[in-house]
Design a protein around this motif. Structure first.
Motif, mmCIF file in Angstrom:
data_model
loop_
_atom_site.group_PDB
_atom_site.id
_atom_site.type_symbol
_atom_site.label_atom_id
_atom_site.label_comp_id
_atom_site.label_asym_id
_atom_site.label_seq_id
_atom_site.Cartn_x
_atom_site.Cartn_y
_atom_site.Cartn_z
ATOM 1 N N ILE A 1 0.180 -1.174 0.089
ATOM 2 C CA ILE A 1 -0.038 0.015 0.198
ATOM 3 C C ILE A 1 0.418 1.404 -0.229
ATOM 4 O O ILE A 1 1.876 1.385 0.809
ATOM 5 C CB ILE A 1 -1.078 0.765 1.159
ATOM 6 N N ALA A 2 0.877 2.418 -1.311
ATOM 7 C CA ALA A 2 0.874 3.461 -0.813
ATOM 8 C C ALA A 2 0.362 4.767 -0.725
ATOM 9 O O ALA A 2 -0.694 4.509 -1.148
ATOM 10 C CB ALA A 2 1.803 3.618 -2.303
ATOM 11 N N TYR A 3 0.600 4.827 0.419
ATOM 12 C CA TYR A 3 -0.365 6.518 0.946
ATOM 13 C C TYR A 3 -0.175 7.208 0.146
ATOM 14 O O TYR A 3 1.328 8.029 -0.115
ATOM 15 C CB TYR A 3 -0.582 6.848 2.064
ATOM 16 N N LYS A 4 -0.934 8.074 -0.858
ATOM 17 C CA LYS A 4 -0.706 9.059 -1.406
ATOM 18 C C LYS A 4 -1.540 10.872 -0.571
ATOM 19 O O LYS A 4 -1.416 11.819 -0.636
ATOM 20 C CB LYS A 4 -1.239 9.478 -2.907
ATOM 21 N N GLY A 5 -2.769 10.562 0.432
ATOM 22 C CA GLY A 5 -3.433 11.576 0.775
ATOM 23 C C GLY A 5 -4.326 11.149 1.958
ATOM 24 O O GLY A 5 -4.230 9.818 1.935
ATOM 25 N N GLU A 6 -4.577 11.968 2.585
ATOM 26 C CA GLU A 6 -5.980 11.591 3.820
ATOM 27 C C GLU A 6 -6.831 11.366 2.945
ATOM 28 O O GLU A 6 -7.094 12.544 2.435
ATOM 29 C CB GLU A 6 -5.535 12.801 4.569
ATOM 30 N N SER A 7 -7.344 10.984 3.592
ATOM 31 C CA SER A 7 -9.091 10.255 3.523
ATOM 32 C C SER A 7 -10.099 10.644 4.689
ATOM 33 O O SER A 7 -9.351 10.159 6.251
ATOM 34 C CB SER A 7 -9.146 9.114 2.569
ATOM 35 N N PHE A 8 -11.123 11.332 4.498
ATOM 36 C CA PHE A 8 -12.124 11.692 5.829
ATOM 37 C C PHE A 8 -13.232 11.232 6.108
ATOM 38 O O PHE A 8 -14.021 10.360 5.200
ATOM 39 C CB PHE A 8 -11.860 13.465 6.246
ATOM 40 N N TYR A 9 -14.107 10.959 6.992
ATOM 41 C CA TYR A 9 -15.437 11.143 7.392
ATOM 42 C C TYR A 9 -16.035 11.802 6.398
ATOM 43 O O TYR A 9 -16.377 13.303 6.540
ATOM 44 C CB TYR A 9 -15.983 10.836 8.445
ATOM 45 N N GLY A 10 -16.564 10.663 6.052
ATOM 46 C CA GLY A 10 -17.978 11.781 5.148
ATOM 47 C C GLY A 10 -17.105 11.806 3.115
ATOM 48 O O GLY A 10 -18.354 12.050 1.994
ATOM 49 N N ASP A 11 -16.019 11.061 3.257
ATOM 50 C CA ASP A 11 -15.569 11.167 1.481
ATOM 51 C C ASP A 11 -16.166 9.988 0.471
ATOM 52 O O ASP A 11 -16.897 9.179 1.627
ATOM 53 C CB ASP A 11 -14.160 10.793 1.966
ATOM 54 N N SER A 12 -16.336 9.834 -0.152
ATOM 55 C CA SER A 12 -16.845 9.170 -0.868
ATOM 56 C C SER A 12 -15.569 8.165 -1.761
ATOM 57 O O SER A 12 -14.655 9.018 -2.502
ATOM 58 C CB SER A 12 -17.446 8.848 -1.705
ATOM 59 N N LEU A 13 -14.741 7.163 -1.770
ATOM 60 C CA LEU A 13 -13.535 6.412 -1.955
ATOM 61 C C LEU A 13 -14.423 5.615 -3.574
ATOM 62 O O LEU A 13 -15.237 5.406 -3.741
ATOM 63 C CB LEU A 13 -12.516 5.397 -1.397
ATOM 64 N N THR A 14 -13.485 6.102 -4.669
ATOM 65 C CA THR A 14 -13.763 5.648 -6.179
ATOM 66 C C THR A 14 -12.473 4.829 -5.752
ATOM 67 O O THR A 14 -11.157 5.294 -6.212
ATOM 68 C CB THR A 14 -13.873 6.635 -7.231
ATOM 69 N N ILE A 15 -12.643 3.264 -5.831
ATOM 70 C CA ILE A 15 -11.881 2.012 -6.314
ATOM 71 C C ILE A 15 -11.930 1.567 -7.534
ATOM 72 O O ILE A 15 -12.328 0.944 -8.206
ATOM 73 C CB ILE A 15 -11.843 1.363 -5.384
ATOM 74 N N ASP A 16 -10.845 1.902 -7.727
ATOM 75 C CA ASP A 16 -10.404 0.758 -9.463
ATOM 76 C C ASP A 16 -10.150 -0.204 -9.411
ATOM 77 O O ASP A 16 -8.760 0.289 -9.054
ATOM 78 C CB ASP A 16 -9.957 1.799 -11.160
ATOM 79 N N LEU A 17 -10.057 -1.073 -10.161
ATOM 80 C CA LEU A 17 -9.321 -2.817 -9.686
ATOM 81 C C LEU A 17 -8.841 -2.557 -11.246
ATOM 82 O O LEU A 17 -9.058 -2.844 -12.312
ATOM 83 C CB LEU A 17 -10.809 -3.889 -9.362
#
Length: 152
Positions: free
Chosen positions: A71-87
């Protein structure tokens, strides 16, 4: 220190899903914790498999086991974010494959890179506790041949 770097294919993803950040995904700094990123990746993988009638116990006639993860972390994510995951799928062999995950969110009309991940998946036979050969049905799914009607 060398950093984890993932190169994503230029073609379209095999699967895209949106996963909302839940309050229990947050750590004591009120951003998504590293353990939750792995859980979110797992959820995206399960949604991908389920969308084709598969799961990790029966993925087209074979079980799956995770052999490694990056896992490479690129930025912070917070409550309320909707994460888009491309696979994406890569490095498909007789017994294994890699799944790549690109995780982003949109904030203030701007796409924010949250993380990139890779899971090394191995075909496994739990009855005899040994690595198994990939089935044609699973290979077709990973190479996007399933779009031609190969559904369970």
């Amino acid at each position: 220190m060398a950093r984890v770097k993932l190169k994503f294919p230029d073609e379209n993803p095999l699967f895209t899903t949106i996963i909302p950040v839940r309050v229990n995904d947050l750590n004591y700094y009120n951003h998504v914790g590293n353990d939750s990123v792995l859980t979110i990746v797992h959820e995206a993988r399960m949604q991908f498999l389920r969308s084709h009638g598969f799961d990790e116990i029966n993925a087209g006639g074979v079980s799956l086991i995770m052999a490694d993860v990056m896992i490479a972390y690129k930025g912070e994510s917070f409550y309320g974010d909707s994460l888009t995951i491309d696979l994406f799928a890569e490095e498909i062999t007789e017994h294994s494959f890699d799944l790549l995950y690109r995780i982003t969110t949109v904030r203030d009309n701007k796409v924010i890179n949250i993380a990139q991940a890779k899971t090394g998946m191995v075909c496994f036979n739990y009855d005899i506790r040994k690595i198994a050969e990939m089935t044609e049905r699973l290979r077709n799914l990973l190479t996007n041949e399933s779009a031609k009607g190969d559904r369970p």
